[in-house]
Design a protein around this motif. Structure first.
Motif, PDB file in Angstrom:
ATOM      1  N   LEU A 235      -8.269  -5.332   1.257  1.00  0.00           N
ATOM      2  CA  LEU A 235      -6.991  -5.654   0.627  1.00  0.00           C
ATOM      3  C   LEU A 235      -6.925  -7.124   0.236  1.00  0.00           C
ATOM      4  CD1 LEU A 235      -4.569  -3.589   2.889  1.00  0.00           C
ATOM      5  CD2 LEU A 235      -5.234  -3.087   0.534  1.00  0.00           C
TER       6      LEU A 235
ATOM      7  N   VAL B 198      -1.374  -1.130  -4.249  1.00  0.00           N
ATOM      8  CA  VAL B 198      -2.566  -0.295  -4.093  1.00  0.00           C
ATOM      9  C   VAL B 198      -2.118   1.137  -3.827  1.00  0.00           C
ATOM     10  CG1 VAL B 198      -4.600   0.154  -2.677  1.00  0.00           C
ATOM     11  CG2 VAL B 198      -3.968  -2.207  -3.239  1.00  0.00           C
TER      12      VAL B 198
ATOM     13  N   VAL C 191      -3.274   4.745  -2.671  1.00  0.00           N
ATOM     14  CA  VAL C 191      -4.340   5.395  -1.915  1.00  0.00           C
ATOM     15  C   VAL C 191      -4.190   6.904  -2.020  1.00  0.00           C
ATOM     16  CG1 VAL C 191      -5.389   5.702   0.361  1.00  0.00           C
ATOM     17  CG2 VAL C 191      -4.461   3.467  -0.294  1.00  0.00           C
TER      18      VAL C 191
ATOM     19  N   PHE D  70      -5.673   4.267   6.754  1.00  0.00           N
ATOM     20  CA  PHE D  70      -4.604   3.341   6.388  1.00  0.00           C
ATOM     21  C   PHE D  70      -3.394   3.508   7.302  1.00  0.00           C
ATOM     22  CE2 PHE D  70      -7.041   2.736   2.531  1.00  0.00           C
ATOM     23  CZ  PHE D  70      -6.749   1.426   2.166  1.00  0.00           C
TER      24      PHE D  70
ATOM     25  N   VAL E 290       0.833  -1.204   0.000  1.00  0.00           N
ATOM     26  CA  VAL E 290       0.000   0.000   0.000  1.00  0.00           C
ATOM     27  C   VAL E 290       0.868   1.254   0.000  1.00  0.00           C
ATOM     28  CG1 VAL E 290      -1.706   1.333   1.296  1.00  0.00           C
ATOM     29  CG2 VAL E 290      -1.889  -1.173   1.191  1.00  0.00           C
TER      30      VAL E 290
END
Length: 347
Positions: free
Chosen positions: A256, A267, A269, A279, A152
């Protein structure tokens, strides 16, 4: 037996073959079968979930007994489990392969161990040949295996005093053209892009990756919207080249996991302070990209909201990875102090 130089050259070919396969739930893997004299007998690569693995794909191109005494050069340690297909370790043994050379160890608890099985069957095994190149190829897939979820990256654009918008809510544009182009380049590198429904309702973002002239880039991330409020039927995100996914945002790990099951490795964000804070607060921000503009806005529209930090000892600690100038702006890349290293831009 083929020479070391011949095997290294074959590994280079296998790495190129691997890139023919899709990046997703399964790794990209290539294989080359060499005769005892070092001649190429067959080649193969993995074509996606449910299809033959690279070794089996290559073996299938040979007549019965055609691989006896041969060397199999593979970019990833042959698997040793039954999933959609059978164990590659057993297929190589049954084919009569005498030697296996591979680049990267399989880290999977179930799929790993193929090298040990091969050795137990009397096959000579050499690992780590061109390991760095193999690891670079599989970088994002290996990160998913370590984390158990996609990697992420949380991104935001801010003023020098840590604001994401002016008092009236306007934020177009805090940063300049060079920073915005860099964001779109990184969007194209990601498998999925996440925004909160609040951002979707306020700004109506398309969540696409675009060139400076507005044209869509060839690679587009899967758009994901978090929140319980409905996304309007005419929202720009609904015209994305890929059909958007919607989650209520209450269970980020489950979200996820769902993206991982769709083959997402990374990913991106950029859904506003609420989503970014969620997150970070959950310990799921492996990398933070802060685009800092030399402007001052004041006010209370901060880049993050509540992070659960009651005192300085509870602060979320990040490690500085790099600082890059983009026009008049700075890109500050950071990673979680206990997290994995962020993916290289050229992976």
């Amino acid at each position: 037996m083929a020479s070391g130089d011949t095997e290294r050259a074959a590994m280079g070919r296998a790495l190129r073959l691997a890139r023919n396969g899709p990046r997703g739930v399964n790794p990209q893997v290539g294989a080359v079968i060499l005769s005892p004299a070092g001649d190429v007998l067959a080649e193969g690569w993995h074509r996606g979930v449910g299809s033959a693995h690279a070794e089996v794909d290559a073996l299938s191109r040979l007549p019965a007994g055609g691989a006896r005494g041969a060397t199999a050069v593979v970019t990833l340690e042959p698997c040793d489990h039954t999933g959609h297909t059978g164990p590659c370790s057993e297929a190589l043994v049954e084919a009569g392969v005498a030697r296996v050379v591979y680049a990267v160890d399989d880290p999977g608890a179930e799929s790993g161990g193929g090298a040990e099985r091969l050795r137990a069957a009397g096959v000579e095994v050499v690992g780590g040949v061109r390991r760095d190149e193999g690891s670079a190829l599989l970088d994002s897939w290996l990160a998913v295996q370590r984390l158990g979820r996609p990697r992420v990256t949380v991104k935001w654009a801010q003023s020098l005093d840590g604001r994401v918008a002016a008092a009236d809510g306007t934020s177009t544009w805090i940063t300049g053209a060079a920073a915005r182009a860099d964001v779109h380049r990184r969007r194209a590198l990601a498998d999925a892009i996440v925004a909160g429904v609040g951002t979707v309702l306020a700004d109506d973002p398309a969540l696409t990756a675009r060139s400076p002239d507005g044209a869509l880039l060839p690679d587009q991330p899967l758009p994901v919207v978090l929140g319980t409020r409905p996304t309007p039927a005419d929202a720009a995100v609904r015209r994305h080249p890929r059909e958007p996914l919607f989650f209520d945002g209450r269970d980020l790990p489950a979200m996820l996991t769902a993206l991982r099951e769709r083959g997402a490795h990374s990913v991106f964000v950029e859904g506003g302070p609420t989503v970014a804070s969620a997150f970070v607060r959950s310990g799921l921000a492996d990398e933070v990209l802060a685009y800092v503009a030399p402007v001052l806005l004041g006010g209370d529209r901060l880049v993050t909201g509540e992070l659960g930090v009651g005192s300085i000892g509870d602060a979320v600690r990040l490690e500085l990875a790099s600082v890059q100038r983009l026009g008049d702006d700075l890109l500050v890349a950071l990673r979680h102090a206990q997290g994995p290293e962020p993916r290289e831009d050229n992976s």
